[in-house]
Design a protein around this motif. Structure first.
Motif, short mmCIF file in Angstrom:
data_model
loop_
_atom_site.label_atom_id
_atom_site.label_comp_id
_atom_site.label_asym_id
_atom_site.label_seq_id
_atom_site.Cartn_x
_atom_site.Cartn_y
_atom_site.Cartn_z
N PRO A 180 -10.99 -89.28 -56.15
CA PRO A 180 -10.10 -88.59 -55.23
C PRO A 180 -9.39 -89.57 -54.28
N PRO A 181 -8.26 -89.14 -53.70
CA PRO A 181 -7.46 -90.03 -52.84
C PRO A 181 -8.25 -90.70 -51.72
N GLU A 182 -9.23 -89.99 -51.17
CA GLU A 182 -9.98 -90.55 -50.05
C GLU A 182 -10.90 -91.68 -50.48
N GLN A 183 -11.03 -91.93 -51.78
CA GLN A 183 -11.81 -93.06 -52.26
C GLN A 183 -10.92 -94.17 -52.81
N ILE A 184 -9.65 -94.11 -52.45
CA ILE A 184 -8.71 -95.18 -52.83
C ILE A 184 -8.39 -96.01 -51.60
N ILE A 185 -8.66 -97.30 -51.68
CA ILE A 185 -8.29 -98.25 -50.64
C ILE A 185 -7.27 -99.19 -51.27
N GLY A 186 -6.21 -99.48 -50.54
CA GLY A 186 -5.20 -100.38 -51.11
C GLY A 186 -4.27 -100.87 -50.04
#
Lengths: 310, 310
Positions: free
Chosen positions: B181-187
């Protein structure tokens, strides 16, 4: 979902609003159904999940840390802003302004690794007690909110904290106390640095502010950390108004709640008169923005967990 | 856990290292048991989860966006750095330096709300195709890695992406393609601003860099977003070395993997010769840091999912 969710919530408009909302978004074939991954809830921390009077827990922590540092280093105790802080000399502190306050934070919250800070914070949270209520601070979380967190989780919600308080202090107890893991805590933060050397490979907290997570910045950090709009938001001050508005402005079913501390008998009664985090505008505009105001006095049958609870 | 986890991983040292590690950390009463909430895994994205040749997907996206903008606004097409970019004039682009590159990113990734960018990105990801391989980019994720993500999740891991690529582009497909999910994407990210007005209440992407999530910055952002040390890390370039070291330096069982693209026949063969994201130091020091090198050619029986897959 239990037969009696939210036992510490009295039957009334706030409880009804919560139960109705959760029923609507979870009804599989209903018009307001929200797929589970999009059930994002955001809670403010100070004054929403735990007590923030007579000042935020962070300030108690800072005070104890300054005293510890001063005990170890008398030169620090003789220097401003530490001297004024230790002597309760508000006039001098006020004159030192924002820079003085920041210096207090940096000295007590930075210059160590994340791991070292976590040890310090956990130790303090286990032993420090609220001066009036005589409990540790994690024991001053609100029982109705603990039930609400469980109820939301049981209905597929993923819960985040968005706090003006320091992220690392909250992360030190949130998993044990709220059942919310560190990666779901958003808050104020220091700049960090990667360090690799003889002492190990770690993250060091620097004496420089990264983000003061309040007001509009709460929404910005929700964008950074979560990347989608919450459908549920719970706050208690003007510092939460931006994220309440952001939540409520999305499409589909939404719920925004605002806790009003009107319970001098069981907790504290305050709003516009609390200078560290006033509640004025959010209360005035609650109707216009569709925010449900929760009167602590009326809505909660219990405020704190049994004293025996951990 | 299936009877045959990782069917696209050939029996060999990499597969064995993964299976052994997962067995050790999940063995309830074993000496290396890790409680479920601490089973944090971090994956790089470009070149680790999907193809990054001949250049990263972000660059394809940027190129198409510049062309779209130029088609709508000829004045932009005549201006630098856009003119040089559209003409493939590398000398001029090089002379314009970092500022020129940033201007290209800002023009194509900012000046709109997060919601608007998500629509743009999803639309592009659904139709744009890799010039050589003829598939959409989400179809160029690596089949063995999709199996590995599933296997880790089935064993209680929470998986994060830590990418040098733009966070919002990854968030537009990660849930559908990776199950992350988006909340587990760091970039990498732009600075954001909260805006409330007649047009709605939203988050706007500004033309200013917030974080370039590469090398040491990956660790800093892991500290900011996750708040605890991963126990598993998978990368493919020197940009991932800091987070591999950070992961491996923690106490208890750890696994750090480094994908080596040595498969010119089925994908691409490159390491130090890929200027956008070279692999030199991490390969040289893999042994010293306890990093397991994964030869694509040897370790994977399949590279891409069936062409028919979505």
């Amino acid at each position: 979902m239990t037969d009696h969710p939210l036992p510490s919530w009295r039957n009334g408009p706030a409880r009804t609003a919560i139960l109705d909302f959760v029923a609507r978004v979870t009804a599989e074939n209903g018009p307001d159904h929200v797929p589970q991954p999009e059930r994002i809830a955001v809670f403010d921390n100070d004054g929403t999940l735990w007590c923030e009077q007579p000042y935020q827990v962070q300030v108690f922590f800072l005070t104890d840390r300054v005293r510890e540092l001063a005990a170890k280093d008398p030169a620090l105790a003789a220097r401003q802003p530490f001297k004024a802080f230790l002597e309760g000399d508000h006039a001098t502190l006020h004159a030192l302004g924002k820079q003085g306050i920041q210096e207090l934070f940096f000295a007590t919250h930075a210059g160590m690794t994340e791991d070292e800070f976590a040890v310090l914070a956990r130790d303090w949270l286990a032993r420090a007690k609220h001066p009036k209520l005589g409990r540790t601070f994690p024991q001053l979380t609100y029982q109705p909110q603990l039930e609400l967190l469980d109820f939301l989780r049981a209905n597929g919600f993923k819960i985040f904290v968005a706090s003006g308080g320091g992220m690392d202090l909250i992360r030190a107890f949130s998993e044990d106390t709220y059942g919310i893991p560190p990666e779901q805590i958003i808050g104020s933060s220091m700049k960090l640095r990667f360090e690799a050397g003889d002492a190990g490979v770690s993250i060091v907290k620097l004496g420089e502010l990264n983000s003061f997570d309040d007001r509009e910045e709460k929404v910005v950090n929700i964008g950074l950390h979560i990347g989608r709009r919450p459908i549920f938001c719970f706050g208690n001050s003007d510092g939460d108004l931006a994220m309440l508005r952001y939540t409520l402005a999305g499409k589909g079913a939404r719920l925004g709640l605002l806790l009003h501390h009107d319970d001098a008998e069981r907790e504290f009664a305050y709003d516009r008169d609390f200078p560290l985090s006033p509640l004025v505008e959010a209360l005035e505009k609650a109707d216009a923005y569709g925010i449900t105001v929760v009167s602590m006095q009326n809505a909660w049958s219990t405020v704190f967990p049994d004293a025996a609870a951990p």
